[in-house]
Design an enzyme around this catalytic site. Sequence first.
Site, mmCIF file in Angstrom:
data_model
loop_
_atom_site.group_PDB
_atom_site.id
_atom_site.type_symbol
_atom_site.label_atom_id
_atom_site.label_comp_id
_atom_site.label_asym_id
_atom_site.label_seq_id
_atom_site.Cartn_x
_atom_site.Cartn_y
_atom_site.Cartn_z
ATOM 1 N N GLU A 38 -11.596 2.772 -2.633
ATOM 2 C CA GLU A 38 -12.138 4.112 -2.410
ATOM 3 C C GLU A 38 -11.660 5.101 -3.464
ATOM 4 O OE1 GLU A 38 -11.412 3.848 2.361
ATOM 5 O OE2 GLU A 38 -10.503 5.426 1.168
ATOM 6 N N CYS A 96 -9.281 11.577 -6.490
ATOM 7 C CA CYS A 96 -8.173 10.820 -5.903
ATOM 8 C C CYS A 96 -8.521 9.342 -6.056
ATOM 9 C CB CYS A 96 -8.072 11.243 -4.438
ATOM 10 S SG CYS A 96 -6.927 10.279 -3.489
ATOM 11 N N CYS A 137 -2.292 -2.360 0.404
ATOM 12 C CA CYS A 137 -0.959 -1.933 -0.006
ATOM 13 C C CYS A 137 0.063 -2.733 0.782
ATOM 14 C CB CYS A 137 -0.775 -0.432 0.271
ATOM 15 S SG CYS A 137 0.848 0.189 -0.202
ATOM 16 N N CYS A 168 3.396 1.379 5.669
ATOM 17 C CA CYS A 168 3.793 2.612 6.359
ATOM 18 C C CYS A 168 3.019 2.697 7.679
ATOM 19 C CB CYS A 168 3.499 3.831 5.482
ATOM 20 S SG CYS A 168 4.333 3.746 3.883
ATOM 21 N N CYS A 180 -0.388 4.750 8.066
ATOM 22 C CA CYS A 180 -1.404 4.659 7.005
ATOM 23 C C CYS A 180 -2.309 3.450 7.212
ATOM 24 C CB CYS A 180 -0.700 4.572 5.647
ATOM 25 S SG CYS A 180 -1.812 4.248 4.282
ATOM 26 N N CYS A 237 -6.602 8.338 3.186
ATOM 27 C CA CYS A 237 -6.282 7.069 2.554
ATOM 28 C C CYS A 237 -6.749 5.821 3.320
ATOM 29 C CB CYS A 237 -4.767 7.096 2.469
ATOM 30 S SG CYS A 237 -4.003 5.804 1.612
#
Length: 347
Positions: A93, A106, A113, A117, A120, A333
């Site tokens: 994205e 962005c 990832c 976290c 997220c 995100c």
Amino acid sequence: MPDRINLKSLTREELSSFAKTQGLPKFRVDQLLHWMYEKYARDIQEITEFSKSLREDLARTVCISSLELVSRQTSKDNTGKFLFALEDGQTIESVLIPDDDRRTLCISSQVGCAMACSFCLTGETGLVRNLKAHEIVDQILFVNGLISPKRISNIVFMGMGEPLANFDEVVEALKKITETLGISKRRITLSTSGLVPKMLELPKKAPDVNLAVSLNATTDEVRDRIMPINKKYPLKMLLDACRMYPLQPQRLITFEYVLLDGVNDTLEDAKRLTRILKNIPCKVNLIPYNPHEGSRLKRPKQATVLAFQQVLKAAHMTALVRESKGQDILAACGQLRGREKNRENNA
Ligand code: SAH
Ligand code: SF4
């Protein structure tokens, strides 16, 4: 054709030596650069400045990579959200945030990832793969092509992925963004969850890029829980690295602090934040948590957010409340990719 050389993966020097081996004069290199980076050509055949036979010759050995637009959404606040497919079908994205005369993009640095976290959505996916430098830069080129003659003016590495976990490709991309696309380092911000050794290496490889640190907690106990990377690089180590980060005069480190109801949003937290950030030239972006499906975390009440901000202001800190842009289109995100995945799974 996988064995063709992607011209966008070459540095200027590599492109020059490639041209030499092909017997192409130097001006062809400038033309190629112009068509790829200013006219956003996505195929050799689009370079109409070249004769048909030259295009056909070149197309036998080289190609120009591009992303494929899977979906584009525009939110009420004008934020544009792009879901792109890469050559292997993975999706990433990018989010366009227009603001007066600035157009900030962005961008993503990884598919998924590994940092996990808890707040997220990208973290839930785990790491699928690193992006290549040209896949990072292609996000900018694609959107530039869409908004032409306007251009992206600012870049934030705050999309999917941990940029410092894909260090070499990100450094290579930064080089292209500054040298070839001409976006000044002052207008580029890299956001990290706190990979301390790479934070210390970054200024050597890419000096003067703005640094944002996703802090999100004021004690190791809480940060360990919501950001597992903290177990490896705890707060003291992270903040010491921030103190050592070389900053040009007037420049600040940005600390991002996602406010999570009942987790990190007390007045005690706010006071502790003022203490732990002492002596670091910085500003704080308070980001009320943007909830996603399946998460048990909640965003705090507005009054809690404002009270938290007030404590920072009273300590003479710059603290802004930053809503995740484009909430009605899931611009936080990893959220659009997450939705597309759900659709696929439900299909
Ligand atoms: N991996 C890097 C950059 C990408 S995340 C980093 O962590 O800094 C970009 C920012 O989005 C981080 O500050 C992160 O804390 C924030 N973020 C992630 N999920 C969010 C959510 N659901 N609501 C609000 N902010 C979120
Ligand atoms: Fe990765 Fe950043 Fe999301 Fe953490 S907040 S999982 S580091 S993208």
